[in-house]
Design an enzyme around this catalytic site. Structure first.
Site, PDB file in Angstrom:
ATOM      1  N   GLY A  91       0.776  -1.252   0.000  1.00 49.83           N
ATOM      2  CA  GLY A  91       0.000   0.000   0.000  1.00 49.83           C
ATOM      3  C   GLY A  91       0.798   1.287   0.000  1.00 49.83           C
ATOM      4  O   GLY A  91       0.345   2.297  -0.518  1.00 49.83           O
ATOM      5  N   GLU A 146       3.783   4.214   5.965  1.00 48.73           N
ATOM      6  CA  GLU A 146       2.583   3.381   5.832  1.00 48.73           C
ATOM      7  C   GLU A 146       1.513   4.132   5.056  1.00 48.73           C
ATOM      8  O   GLU A 146       1.502   5.362   5.032  1.00 48.73           O
ATOM      9  CB  GLU A 146       2.036   3.041   7.229  1.00 48.73           C
ATOM     10  CG  GLU A 146       2.128   1.581   7.611  1.00 48.73           C
ATOM     11  CD  GLU A 146       1.161   0.659   6.874  1.00 48.73           C
ATOM     12  OE1 GLU A 146       0.938   0.820   5.660  1.00 48.73           O
ATOM     13  OE2 GLU A 146       0.637  -0.251   7.540  1.00 48.73           O
ATOM     14  N   ASP A 147       0.611   3.395   4.452  1.00 47.25           N
ATOM     15  CA  ASP A 147      -0.474   4.032   3.723  1.00 47.25           C
ATOM     16  C   ASP A 147      -1.551   4.574   4.662  1.00 47.25           C
ATOM     17  O   ASP A 147      -1.949   5.718   4.586  1.00 47.25           O
ATOM     18  CB  ASP A 147      -1.081   3.058   2.685  1.00 47.25           C
ATOM     19  CG  ASP A 147      -1.450   1.698   3.272  1.00 47.25           C
ATOM     20  OD1 ASP A 147      -1.296   1.486   4.496  1.00 47.25           O
ATOM     21  OD2 ASP A 147      -1.905   0.825   2.495  1.00 47.25           O
ATOM     22  N   ASP A 196      -5.504   2.242  10.685  1.00 42.44           N
ATOM     23  CA  ASP A 196      -6.922   1.975  10.888  1.00 42.44           C
ATOM     24  C   ASP A 196      -7.117   1.578  12.359  1.00 42.44           C
ATOM     25  O   ASP A 196      -7.219   2.439  13.218  1.00 42.44           O
ATOM     26  CB  ASP A 196      -7.306   0.872   9.890  1.00 42.44           C
ATOM     27  CG  ASP A 196      -8.774   0.557   9.827  1.00 42.44           C
ATOM     28  OD1 ASP A 196      -9.585   1.485   9.890  1.00 42.44           O
ATOM     29  OD2 ASP A 196      -9.126  -0.632   9.704  1.00 42.44           O
ATOM     30  N   PHE A 204     -14.195   3.168   3.693  1.00 45.49           N
ATOM     31  CA  PHE A 204     -13.190   2.359   3.025  1.00 45.49           C
ATOM     32  C   PHE A 204     -12.692   3.100   1.797  1.00 45.49           C
ATOM     33  O   PHE A 204     -13.470   3.437   0.907  1.00 45.49           O
ATOM     34  CB  PHE A 204     -13.719   0.981   2.654  1.00 45.49           C
ATOM     35  CG  PHE A 204     -12.598   0.039   2.324  1.00 45.49           C
ATOM     36  CD1 PHE A 204     -11.958  -0.670   3.341  1.00 45.49           C
ATOM     37  CD2 PHE A 204     -12.146  -0.103   1.024  1.00 45.49           C
ATOM     38  CE1 PHE A 204     -10.890  -1.505   3.061  1.00 45.49           C
ATOM     39  CE2 PHE A 204     -11.079  -0.944   0.730  1.00 45.49           C
ATOM     40  CZ  PHE A 204     -10.454  -1.643   1.753  1.00 45.49           C
ATOM     41  N   ARG A 218      -5.109   0.476  -6.956  1.00 46.71           N
ATOM     42  CA  ARG A 218      -3.881   1.061  -6.410  1.00 46.71           C
ATOM     43  C   ARG A 218      -3.336   2.175  -7.304  1.00 46.71           C
ATOM     44  O   ARG A 218      -2.609   3.053  -6.866  1.00 46.71           O
ATOM     45  CB  ARG A 218      -2.788  -0.006  -6.259  1.00 46.71           C
ATOM     46  CG  ARG A 218      -3.072  -1.078  -5.229  1.00 46.71           C
ATOM     47  CD  ARG A 218      -1.808  -1.880  -4.954  1.00 46.71           C
ATOM     48  NE  ARG A 218      -2.059  -3.133  -4.254  1.00 46.71           N
ATOM     49  CZ  ARG A 218      -2.130  -3.269  -2.944  1.00 46.71           C
ATOM     50  NH1 ARG A 218      -2.015  -2.218  -2.167  1.00 46.71           N
ATOM     51  NH2 ARG A 218      -2.351  -4.454  -2.387  1.00 46.71           N
TER      52      ARG A 218
HETATM   53  P1  IMP Z   1      -4.796  -1.752  10.883  1.00 48.22           P
HETATM   54  O1  IMP Z   1      -3.903  -2.817  11.436  1.00 48.22           O
HETATM   55  O2  IMP Z   1      -6.236  -2.000  11.214  1.00 48.22           O
HETATM   56  O3  IMP Z   1      -4.384  -0.350  11.271  1.00 48.22           O
HETATM   57  O4  IMP Z   1      -4.756  -1.948   9.344  1.00 48.22           O
HETATM   58  C1  IMP Z   1      -3.974  -1.249   8.517  1.00 48.22           C
HETATM   59  C2  IMP Z   1      -4.007  -1.878   7.143  1.00 48.22           C
HETATM   60  O5  IMP Z   1      -5.336  -2.236   6.733  1.00 48.22           O
HETATM   61  C3  IMP Z   1      -3.529  -0.863   6.151  1.00 48.22           C
HETATM   62  O6  IMP Z   1      -2.124  -0.927   6.022  1.00 48.22           O
HETATM   63  C4  IMP Z   1      -4.277  -1.255   4.909  1.00 48.22           C
HETATM   64  O7  IMP Z   1      -3.561  -2.239   4.218  1.00 48.22           O
HETATM   65  C5  IMP Z   1      -5.581  -1.837   5.403  1.00 48.22           C
HETATM   66  N1  IMP Z   1      -6.679  -0.845   5.387  1.00 48.22           N
HETATM   67  C6  IMP Z   1      -7.289  -0.261   6.434  1.00 48.22           C
HETATM   68  N2  IMP Z   1      -8.241   0.606   6.052  1.00 48.22           N
HETATM   69  C7  IMP Z   1      -8.228   0.592   4.702  1.00 48.22           C
HETATM   70  C8  IMP Z   1      -8.993   1.297   3.701  1.00 48.22           C
HETATM   71  O8  IMP Z   1      -9.873   2.127   3.954  1.00 48.22           O
HETATM   72  N3  IMP Z   1      -8.668   1.013   2.414  1.00 48.22           N
HETATM   73  C9  IMP Z   1      -7.699   0.115   2.057  1.00 48.22           C
HETATM   74  N4  IMP Z   1      -6.967  -0.548   2.962  1.00 48.22           N
HETATM   75  C10 IMP Z   1      -7.228  -0.322   4.282  1.00 48.22           C
HETATM   76 MG    MG Z   2      -0.841  -1.419   4.524  1.00 49.62          MG
END
Ligand code: IMP
Ligand code: MG
Length: 174
Positions: free
Chosen positions: A43, A98-99, A102, A151, A164
Site C-alpha cells: 500500500g 505506511e499508507d 486503521d 473504506f 492502487r
Molecule cells: P490496521 O492494522 O487495522 O491499522 O490496518 C492497517 C491496514 O489495513 C492498512 O495498512 C491497509 O492495508 C488496510 N486498510 C485499512 N483501512 C483501509 C482502507 O480504507 N482502504 C484500504 N486498505 C485499508
Molecule cells: Mg498497509
C-alpha cells in the site's frame, strides 16, 4: 469485472501532492542528515515514491511486507511478516512509511519489532489515519490526512488488489 461506476473522490491528486510536499519538508527538517525509510508493501509504494522525490539530501530505502490477516479474526495485533528488511536498522534514523492507520494493530506490531533492532530513532509517517477505528494507542508522528470511517482506495491503497493506480483517494463504500 471492475465496477464501471465512478467513485467519489475524497482527496484529489492536487490535495495529496500538496500535503505530501509538506510532510516531506517536516520530516527533512527533523532528520536533515541521515534518514532510512522503511516502506510497508504494498500500500505505501506510491506515498513512498512521492515522499522521497520531495526530499532533497541523503535518504536510503528498504521495504517490508506484512499481512494483517489476524485482523479478520481476533484483535491480537499479530501480523505475518511476508518480507523482511534487507539491511540492519542499528543506529539509523528510521521512518516507517505506511499508507493508512486503521485499528493501529499492524503499526503497533511493526513498531515493536523494528524498535527491537536498535535504531537511533524510530518514527512513523502515514498518509491517512482513521482515528475512530483505533483499537490501540499507536504513535504516528507524521499524518497526511485524518479521515472518517470509510473504506478508501487509490494512491497505493487497494480493494482486492484493484485501484492502487488511482492518482487520488476515492471512497469505496458498499
Ligand atoms: P490496521 O492494522 O487495522 O491499522 O490496518 C492497517 C491496514 O489495513 C492498512 O495498512 C491497509 O492495508 C488496510 N486498510 C485499512 N483501512 C483501509 C482502507 O480504507 N482502504 C484500504 N486498505 C485499508
Ligand atoms: Mg498497509
Amino acid at each position: 469485472m471492475p465496477d464501471p461506476r465512478p467513485l467519489e473522490i475524497l482527496l484529489s491528486q492536487d490535495q495529496i501532492q500538496k500535503r505530501v510536499k509538506e510532510l516531506a519538508a517536516d520530516i527533512r527538517r527533523d532528520f536533515p542528515n541521515d534518514l532510512h525509510l522503511v516502506a510497508v508493501l504494498k500500500g505505501a509504494f506510491v506515498f513512498l515514491s512521492d515522499l522521497t522525490r520531495n526530499m532533497s539530501g541523503p535518504v536510503t530505502l528498504d521495504f517490508m511486507a506484512v499481512s494483517s490477516y489476524a485482523k479478520a479474526t481476533t484483535s491480537s495485533g499479530e501480523v505475518r511478516l511476508l518480507k523482511d528488511l534487507d539491511t540492519t536498522l542499528e543506529g539509523k534514523n528510521v521512518l516507517i512509511v505506511e499508507d493508512i492507520v486503521d485499528t493501529g494493530l499492524t503499526l503497533m506490531y511493526l513498531q515493536e519489532i523494528l524498535r527491537a533492532r536498535n535504531p537511533k530513532a524510530l518514527r512513523t509517517a502515514c498518509l491517512l489515519s482513521k482515528p475512530s477505528r483505533r483499537q490501540v494507542d499507536v504513535k504516528v508522528e507524521y499524518v497526511g490526512f485524518t479521515i472518517e470511517d470509510r473504506f478508501v482506495v487509490g494512491y497505493g491503497l487497494d480493494y482486492a488488489e484493484q485501484y492502487r493506480n488511482l492518482p487520488h483517494i476515492a471512497v469505496l463504500d458498499s
